[in-house]
Design an enzyme around this catalytic site. Structure first.
Site, PDB file in Angstrom:
ATOM      1  N   HIS A  59      66.444  64.818  44.442  1.00  0.00           N
ATOM      2  CA  HIS A  59      65.648  65.568  43.476  1.00  0.00           C
ATOM      3  C   HIS A  59      64.163  65.416  43.798  1.00  0.00           C
ATOM      4  O   HIS A  59      63.784  64.636  44.673  1.00  0.00           O
ATOM      5  CB  HIS A  59      65.910  65.070  42.048  1.00  0.00           C
ATOM      6  N   LYS A  87      61.395  63.404  38.907  1.00  0.00           N
ATOM      7  CA  LYS A  87      62.589  63.126  38.113  1.00  0.00           C
ATOM      8  C   LYS A  87      62.605  61.655  37.711  1.00  0.00           C
ATOM      9  O   LYS A  87      62.404  60.771  38.547  1.00  0.00           O
ATOM     10  CB  LYS A  87      63.857  63.472  38.887  1.00  0.00           C
TER      11      LYS A  87
END
Length: 267
Positions: A155, A159
């Site tokens: 990600h 995040k």
């Protein structure tokens, strides 16, 4: 369906608003709820999203708007989402909860709220990812006992949680099919020396740049391996799925529902 969108200035909030405006035949955004300290409070939602004019304001407190809606879509923070859960429970409004990172105690509060309202807690509202969940059940049933299983999630660098909620769901599905306790078999990263244990489900998380959501499950066997991968190139796919889920929840009886049910993938 009249909906309220939480955290309209957030990455997912912006996309939920964008995709909802494309579906006027299905839904209307009656308001959004943002940080009360921000200067966009009281202005049109577009002041937070930077997108098209919506024709609905941003409130600083969900209590100001919740009675006007048929359901709430929440991709915010753990703290905000817990307040949303309680507000929806008090006002008997269905909730699509896309926030991740809840503690076991917070999950218990969410489960208790589902006795009074319809909730879909989905860590991933992509229809394709939910299909991956079903494929994992099949693959694990056939190959799981003879495989070393690793889950790699990638990600962007903003995040907050690792592994991702989606990766945890994948691991729990695998553990269920293997007949083992995920809490005992989940391993988070590897370092040093040591032989891998039986039925371990090992996680590896990468947070870098602006990588979109990417998940790979590796089934390693003697002489071969199978990899099941999903890449997302546009988070709008999650927003579309979230809207499908909140529409599914309309008029549903209280309970905890899954995105697989909303997509018609549940067996």
């Amino acid at each position: 369906m009249k909906i309220v969108v939480m955290a309209p200035a957030g990455k997912m909030g912006k996309l939920v608003v964008r995709e909802a405006l494309k579906r006027p035949e299905d839904m209307t955004i009656v308001g959004a709820v943002g940080n009360p300290a921000r200067d966009y409070i009281g202005k049109d939602i577009s002041a937070a999203t930077g997108g098209s004019f919506v024709g609905a304001p941003i409130y600083g407190n969900i209590e100001e708007i919740i009675e006007q809606c048929d359901g709430v879509v929440d991709f915010s923070t753990v703290e905000t989402s817990m307040k949303t859960v309680e507000a929806c429970r008090r006002h008997r409004k269905p909730l699509l909860l896309g926030t991740t990172g809840f503690t076991a105690e917070q999950e218990a509060v969410i489960a208790a709220a589902a006795k009074d309202i319809a909730i879909a807690e989905s860590h991933n509202t992509s229809k394709a990812v939910n299909l991956v969940y079903e494929l994992l059940r099949t693959i694990t049933d056939i190959l799981g006992k003879e495989s070393d299983i690793d889950i790699i999630d990638m990600h962007d660098n903003k995040k907050l949680d690792a592994p991702s909620g989606t990766a945890k769901v994948m691991g729990r599905i695998i553990a269920e099919e293997l007949g083992v306790d995920w809490n005992e078999k989940a391993v988070f990263g590897r370092e040093g020396k040591g032989i891998r244990g039986a039925n371990e489900i090992t996680y590896h998380s990468l947070r870098s740049g602006n990588i979109s959501s990417s998940h790979t499950v590796v089934f390693g066997m003697d002489g071969e391996r199978l990899e099941l991968t999903h890449h997302s190139y546009d988070f709008g796919t999650f927003a579309k799925g979230a809207l499908d889920c909140i529409l599914f929840l309309k008029d549903k009886q209280p309970g905890m529902y899954t995105s697989q049910e909303a997509f018609g993938l549940a067996k």
